[in-house]
Scaffold this motif. Structure first.
Motif, short mmCIF file in Angstrom:
data_model
loop_
_atom_site.label_atom_id
_atom_site.label_comp_id
_atom_site.label_asym_id
_atom_site.label_seq_id
_atom_site.Cartn_x
_atom_site.Cartn_y
_atom_site.Cartn_z
N PRO A 123 0.99 -1.15 -0.48
CA PRO A 123 -0.26 -0.05 0.30
C PRO A 123 1.35 1.26 -0.03
O PRO A 123 0.03 2.61 -0.19
N ASP A 124 2.34 1.34 0.27
CA ASP A 124 3.05 2.52 0.22
C ASP A 124 4.39 2.51 -1.56
O ASP A 124 4.62 1.88 -1.71
N ARG A 131 2.08 6.23 5.44
CA ARG A 131 1.32 5.85 5.62
C ARG A 131 0.96 5.88 7.81
O ARG A 131 0.02 5.78 8.33
N ASP A 181 -5.06 1.26 2.26
CA ASP A 181 -4.44 0.17 2.40
C ASP A 181 -5.22 -1.49 2.00
O ASP A 181 -6.05 -2.02 3.01
#
Length: 292
Positions: free
Chosen positions: A18-19, A88, A282
């Motif tokens: 997700p990053d 995040r 995410d």
């Protein structure tokens, strides 16, 4: 609600992250984001002080500031303190510090104000889009609206100067095409050949973003026969719209746009909680229920 995640339907779950930035590996980016978050602390404190008459707000705001600044100091000394270091994580720590001092929805009144202001302009924006000459022009403008709306992010230091402006000022700030990543023509070509059964849209900011950016885009999909699921945060984070707030926005918007109202009545337009508790998406933590 329990969230089991979507890892089993991600195209390549083992490769999904997700990053976009690894702040452990990129020292320059790490320093930039730690400095940016430190600067934002004062903005959050000032916002808290100006948006409540609670006599405890000053001490709670000071405790929040101390909590977050100390967390940032720890990460400067030991970037591995949490086992990873990403944007995040920095934003999630910020939300944790806010909530620890009772600031569960610091931007609540601001979101209401921005939603009201944007809804007053929705009819005019839809009329403007409908007046464009052909489908390609309409989809290009709808996509530009989505890009412009996404600038209205209270967590983004670089766009503070436009937050009190409107959609059209933001549209002027979008760079001329070709964009850095520009697949718009191919995407419109695909639209001309395919009617999609359903689209899931993960929404972001309140106000201009959701009302004048996303909803006209949603209406365009509905007019093509595509059902739409709008997935919004379950918990408040920055000025992101929550699923409960989005239901209210849609009820108001349905009185302005009969197409949205009809789609809500038939179940072709629904709101679902994405399960998210922070401002970053995410896909591993999203419940299957969100997409049903």
């Amino acid at each position: 609600m329990e969230h089991f995640g979507l890892s089993h339907i991600l195209y390549e779950p083992d490769k999904y992250s997700p990053d976009t930035l690894d702040l452990l590996a990129d020292e320059e980016a790490r320093e930039y984001w730690l400095n940016t978050c430190e600067k934002l602390v004062e903005k959050y404190v000032n916002f808290a002080l100006s948006n409540t008459e609670d006599p405890t707000v000053e001490i709670r705001a000071l405790k929040f500031k101390t909590c977050y600044v100390e967390a940032l100091k720890e990460l400067r000394i030991n970037p591995l303190a949490h086992g990873q270091l990403t944007i995040r994580l920095l934003l999630d720590v910020n939300e944790t510090c806010l909530r620890s001092q009772g600031f569960f929805d610091l931007w609540k009144q601001q979101k209401l104000y921005e939603n009201e202001a944007a809804l007053s302009s929705l009819a005019g924006r839809l009329t403007e889009i409908d007046g464009l000459a052909d489908d390609r022009q309409r989809w290009t403008e709808l996509c530009r609206g989505v890009l412009a709306g996404n600038m209205f992010d209270w967590g983004a230091q670089a766009v503070t100067s436009i937050l009190n402006c409107g959609l059209y000022e933001a549209l002027q700030k979008i760079q001329k095409r070709p964009w850095l990543y520009d697949g718009l023509e191919k995407w419109i070509d695909k639209l001309e050949k395919t009617v999609h059964h359903c689209a899931a849209i993960f929404v972001d900011n309140s106000g201009v973003d959701i009302v004048l950016g996303i909803l006209p885009f949603v209406r365009g999909l509905l007019l093509r026969g595509t059902s739409v699921i709008l997935c919004a945060n379950e918990w408040p984070a920055l000025n992101d719209v929550t699923n409960v707030e989005l239901e209210e926005v849609l009820q108001r918007a349905s009185l302005i746009c009969p197409i949205l109202g009809a789609a809500m009545a038939t179940g072709d337009l629904v709101v679902r909680s994405s399960g998210q508790r922070g401002p970053c998406l995410d896909l591993r933590t999203i419940s299957d229920f969100a997409l049903k």
